[in-house]
Design a protein around this motif. Structure first.
Motif, mmCIF file in Angstrom:
data_model
loop_
_atom_site.group_PDB
_atom_site.id
_atom_site.type_symbol
_atom_site.label_atom_id
_atom_site.label_comp_id
_atom_site.label_asym_id
_atom_site.label_seq_id
_atom_site.Cartn_x
_atom_site.Cartn_y
_atom_site.Cartn_z
ATOM 1 N N LEU A 29 0.817 -1.216 0.000
ATOM 2 C CA LEU A 29 0.000 0.000 0.000
ATOM 3 C C LEU A 29 0.845 1.258 0.000
ATOM 4 O O LEU A 29 0.387 2.324 0.394
ATOM 5 N N TRP A 31 1.601 3.236 -2.255
ATOM 6 C CA TRP A 31 1.051 4.331 -3.054
ATOM 7 C C TRP A 31 0.140 5.223 -2.231
ATOM 8 O O TRP A 31 -0.107 6.362 -2.582
ATOM 9 N N PHE A 32 -0.357 4.724 -1.064
ATOM 10 C CA PHE A 32 -1.178 5.534 -0.170
ATOM 11 C C PHE A 32 -0.347 6.559 0.604
ATOM 12 O O PHE A 32 -0.836 7.596 0.984
ATOM 13 N N LYS A 91 -2.284 -2.498 -10.825
ATOM 14 C CA LYS A 91 -3.052 -1.719 -9.844
ATOM 15 C C LYS A 91 -2.142 -0.724 -9.120
ATOM 16 O O LYS A 91 -2.494 0.442 -8.949
ATOM 17 N N PHE A 92 -0.968 -1.170 -8.715
ATOM 18 C CA PHE A 92 -0.029 -0.291 -8.026
ATOM 19 C C PHE A 92 0.346 0.891 -8.913
ATOM 20 O O PHE A 92 0.315 2.040 -8.488
ATOM 21 N N HIS A 95 -2.542 3.420 -9.407
ATOM 22 C CA HIS A 95 -2.727 4.285 -8.245
ATOM 23 C C HIS A 95 -1.594 5.309 -8.134
ATOM 24 O O HIS A 95 -1.834 6.480 -7.857
ATOM 25 N N ALA A 98 -1.950 8.035 -10.689
ATOM 26 C CA ALA A 98 -3.060 8.948 -10.418
ATOM 27 C C ALA A 98 -2.898 9.692 -9.094
ATOM 28 O O ALA A 98 -3.798 10.409 -8.680
ATOM 29 N N LYS A 99 -1.759 9.534 -8.471
ATOM 30 C CA LYS A 99 -1.551 10.157 -7.163
ATOM 31 C C LYS A 99 -1.607 11.682 -7.227
ATOM 32 O O LYS A 99 -2.083 12.322 -6.307
ATOM 33 N N ASP A 102 -6.179 13.402 -11.426
ATOM 34 C CA ASP A 102 -7.387 12.588 -11.511
ATOM 35 C C ASP A 102 -7.392 11.921 -12.888
ATOM 36 O O ASP A 102 -7.784 12.530 -13.872
#
Length: 153
Positions: A29, A31-32, A91-92, A95, A98-99, A102
């Motif tokens: 996670l 990318w969060f 997926k990583f 994300h 798009a950090k 948008d």
């Protein structure tokens, strides 16, 4: 590059990232985390050809205007229905891409990690394992990279 991608109708992409948090721990996670940032983007549209774009990288020499133009071009490619997007653990990368923007990823999305799982669910699906299994010349490629700080590669 963008013209070649549109002509081929295929965009293989991969972000490399770094983490500037004090603990330097990595997780699925990342990318969060605010401390995770994109260093480079690799884009390919055919075998043996790849464009490597330094983003938040020490070798990046973009002005703010050039950086925005590059981000606009990449976003247009991601949002083009006619371009098939391919990535490993896509997926990583989606994300992470798009950090800062948008982005609505459109068109066909293929994940080689999931594809390999469908071929053989009993083995590892990481990129370094697959590279070593399918492309013997690249087995152990990460040993060379580990000798350096990732941010400096």
């Amino acid at each position: 590059m963008a013209d070649y991608v549109r002509e081929a109708g295929i965009m293989c992409f991969d972000y490399e990232s770094a983490n500037n948090s004090p603990d330097k721990k990595h997780s699925a996670l990342d990318w969060f985390r605010d401390s995770t940032y994109r260093t480079i983007l690799s884009v390919s549209f055919q075998p043996s050809v790849s464009y490597v774009i330094p983003i938040d990288h020490f070798e990046a020499t973009w002005t703010d205007e050039e950086y925005e133009e590059i981000e606009d071009i990449i976003q247009d490619l991601y949002e083009d229905y006619n371009i098939r997007k391919i990535g490993h653990n896509i997926k990583f990368d989606m994300h992470l891409g798009a950090k800062k923007r948008d982005i609505n990823y459109r068109g066909r999305l293929d994940d080689t990690m999931l594809m390999h799982h469908l071929i053989d669910e009993t083995t590892q699906h990481g990129l370094k394992e697959l590279a070593g299994n399918y492309f013997k010349d690249y087995a152990g490629y990460e040993d060379e990279v580990r000798k350096h700080k990732w941010e400096e590669v």
